[in-house]
Design an enzyme around this catalytic site. Structure first.
Site, PDB file in Angstrom:
ATOM      1  N   LYS A 173       0.928  -1.221   0.155  1.00 55.52           N
ATOM      2  CA  LYS A 173       0.097   0.047  -0.121  1.00 55.52           C
ATOM      3  C   LYS A 173       0.553   0.925   0.187  1.00 55.52           C
ATOM      4  O   LYS A 173       1.067   2.188  -0.665  1.00 55.52           O
ATOM      5  CB  LYS A 173      -0.798   0.204   1.374  1.00 55.52           C
ATOM      6  CG  LYS A 173      -2.208  -1.419   0.800  1.00 55.52           C
ATOM      7  CD  LYS A 173      -3.083  -1.156   2.575  1.00 55.52           C
ATOM      8  CE  LYS A 173      -4.083  -2.459   2.428  1.00 55.52           C
ATOM      9  NZ  LYS A 173      -4.595  -2.181   3.682  1.00 55.52           N
ATOM     10  N   GLN A 181      -4.190  -1.149  10.375  1.00 53.44           N
ATOM     11  CA  GLN A 181      -4.365  -2.573   9.444  1.00 53.44           C
ATOM     12  C   GLN A 181      -5.069  -3.594  10.006  1.00 53.44           C
ATOM     13  O   GLN A 181      -4.161  -3.734  11.429  1.00 53.44           O
ATOM     14  CB  GLN A 181      -2.992  -2.730   9.148  1.00 53.44           C
ATOM     15  CG  GLN A 181      -2.825  -4.436   8.117  1.00 53.44           C
ATOM     16  CD  GLN A 181      -3.462  -4.571   6.838  1.00 53.44           C
ATOM     17  OE1 GLN A 181      -3.205  -3.510   5.927  1.00 53.44           O
ATOM     18  NE2 GLN A 181      -3.203  -5.453   6.313  1.00 53.44           N
ATOM     19  N   ASP A 187     -10.926   3.110   4.495  1.00 53.73           N
ATOM     20  CA  ASP A 187     -10.848   1.542   4.233  1.00 53.73           C
ATOM     21  C   ASP A 187     -12.687   1.444   4.288  1.00 53.73           C
ATOM     22  O   ASP A 187     -13.161   0.034   4.015  1.00 53.73           O
ATOM     23  CB  ASP A 187     -10.496   0.718   5.737  1.00 53.73           C
ATOM     24  CG  ASP A 187      -9.117   0.516   5.268  1.00 53.73           C
ATOM     25  OD1 ASP A 187      -9.030   0.096   4.348  1.00 53.73           O
ATOM     26  OD2 ASP A 187      -8.304  -0.288   6.959  1.00 53.73           O
TER      27      ASP A 187
HETATM   28  N1  GUN Z   1      -6.795  -6.641   6.140  1.00 55.20           N
HETATM   29  C1  GUN Z   1      -7.228  -7.557   5.492  1.00 55.20           C
HETATM   30  N2  GUN Z   1      -7.952  -6.500   4.780  1.00 55.20           N
HETATM   31  C2  GUN Z   1      -7.271  -5.165   5.022  1.00 55.20           C
HETATM   32  C3  GUN Z   1      -8.184  -3.680   4.298  1.00 55.20           C
HETATM   33  O1  GUN Z   1      -8.567  -4.074   2.919  1.00 55.20           O
HETATM   34  N3  GUN Z   1      -7.615  -3.196   5.117  1.00 55.20           N
HETATM   35  C4  GUN Z   1      -7.583  -3.035   6.519  1.00 55.20           C
HETATM   36  N4  GUN Z   1      -6.951  -2.042   7.391  1.00 55.20           N
HETATM   37  N5  GUN Z   1      -6.857  -4.096   6.988  1.00 55.20           N
HETATM   38  C5  GUN Z   1      -7.088  -5.353   6.075  1.00 55.20           C
END
Ligand code: GUN
Length: 290
Positions: free
Chosen positions: A53, A97, A120
């Site tokens: 990311k 995350q 998110d």
């Molecule tokens: N863990 C797995 N997928 C995601 C996501 O799209 N966002 C976040 N913050 N954590 C994750």
């Protein structure tokens, strides 16, 4: 005829290029789109996602504020950090995350994020807006899946979409999005308590596997000519692979590709789209509101 492979990597590349242009315009106006990325602990998959990311943000000309916390971080400490980021005008988006360490209540942490910075789309306000069909941040993976589906020469309105998996991150929001009036699919949401999963999957015009179970969907569960979207990213042991594991989707690719009209690969299908949609949300969060 074998299925056409949906190239999520290429679609994501085009979207990211467009985002890069918009980010450059913002920078000229003195706005530097910035995402705060919080990672607690050292889960290997999370480390890899967060790295991907942040790299994508940099490539699109956006900033990330990388915040790494020990596995032992307290819930109170995390909440006060989020409070600080909520009030920081230089931070446009906040991403925590998941999964968080077990002693931290995920729902408390997500609810602490300012919905205006919830890129998110996990905050109850964002989820509520999605269900009601009101404006708000869409969660990245469901939005990525929808974007891929809209690119296909296949009608979504009136189609029977079967979603396998009811997670808060993918299955539930995706099922809600697909049945919105502007998309108008008929949705069946399947989960671990579903009887006759095979029969229901065989009824799908559009089959979306998001259960986190490697190879769950086999060719025998797919109707001839269906669209199959594989959201699964499972690490399976593979001594022959350099890292000792390889990624496997929820779909048994070879048997399903013989029957489907379109199929997403793993990797290179939905994964890259998730990141592109995140960048899009950060850009939207940074754009001046009138
Ligand atoms: N863990 C797995 N997928 C995601 C996501 O799209 N966002 C976040 N913050 N954590 C994750």
């Amino acid at each position: 005829m074998p299925a056409a492979i949906i190239d999520g990597k290429e679609t994501a590349r085009k979207i990211r290029a467009g985002i890069g242009v918009r980010a450059a315009t913002l920078r000229k106006e003195g706005i530097f789109p910035c995402l705060a990325v919080i990672l607690a602990g050292e889960d290997p998959a999370s480390l890899s996602y967060v790295g991907a990311k942040e790299k994508a943000l940099a490539e699109a000309g956006m900033e990330s504020r990388d915040i790494r916390l020990p596995q032992s971080v307290g819930e109170g400490e995390l909440l006060s950090l989020i409070d600080q980021l909520n009030r920081d005008p230089a931070v446009h988006g906040i991403l925590v995350q998941l999964p968080l360490p077990r002693h931290i209540r995920e729902d408390k942490v997500i609810a602490a994020i300012d919905p205006a910075k919830d890129v998110d789309g996990f905050h109850p306000f964002s989820v509520g807006s999605l269900v009601l069909g009101q404006p708000g941040f869409l969660p990245c993976t469901p939005h990525g899946v929808l974007t891929l589906l809209r690119e296909l020469p296949v009608p979504l309105a009136g189609a029977h979409a079967v979603v396998v998996g009811r997670s808060n991150i993918v299955g539930r929001p995706l099922a809600n999005l697909l049945c919105r009036r502007d998309i108008n699919a008929t949705v069946t949401l399947c989960h671990t308590g579903t009887r006759n999963l095979e029969d229901i999957c065989r009824e799908a015009d559009i089959l979306i596997a998001a259960a986190g179970k490697p190879g769950l969907v086999s060719g025998a569960m797919v109707r001839e000519g269906a669209v199959v979207i594989d959201v699964g990213v499972n690490r399976v042991e593979d001594p022959a692979a350099k890292k000792g594991y390889r990624l496997r989707g929820d779909v048994d690719f070879d048997s399903v590709a013989e029957k489907a009209a379109y199929i997403t690969p793993v990797p290179g299908g939905v994964g890259p789209m998730t990141i592109a949609m995140l960048l899009q949300n950060v850009l939207i969060a940074a754009e001046p509101k009138n």
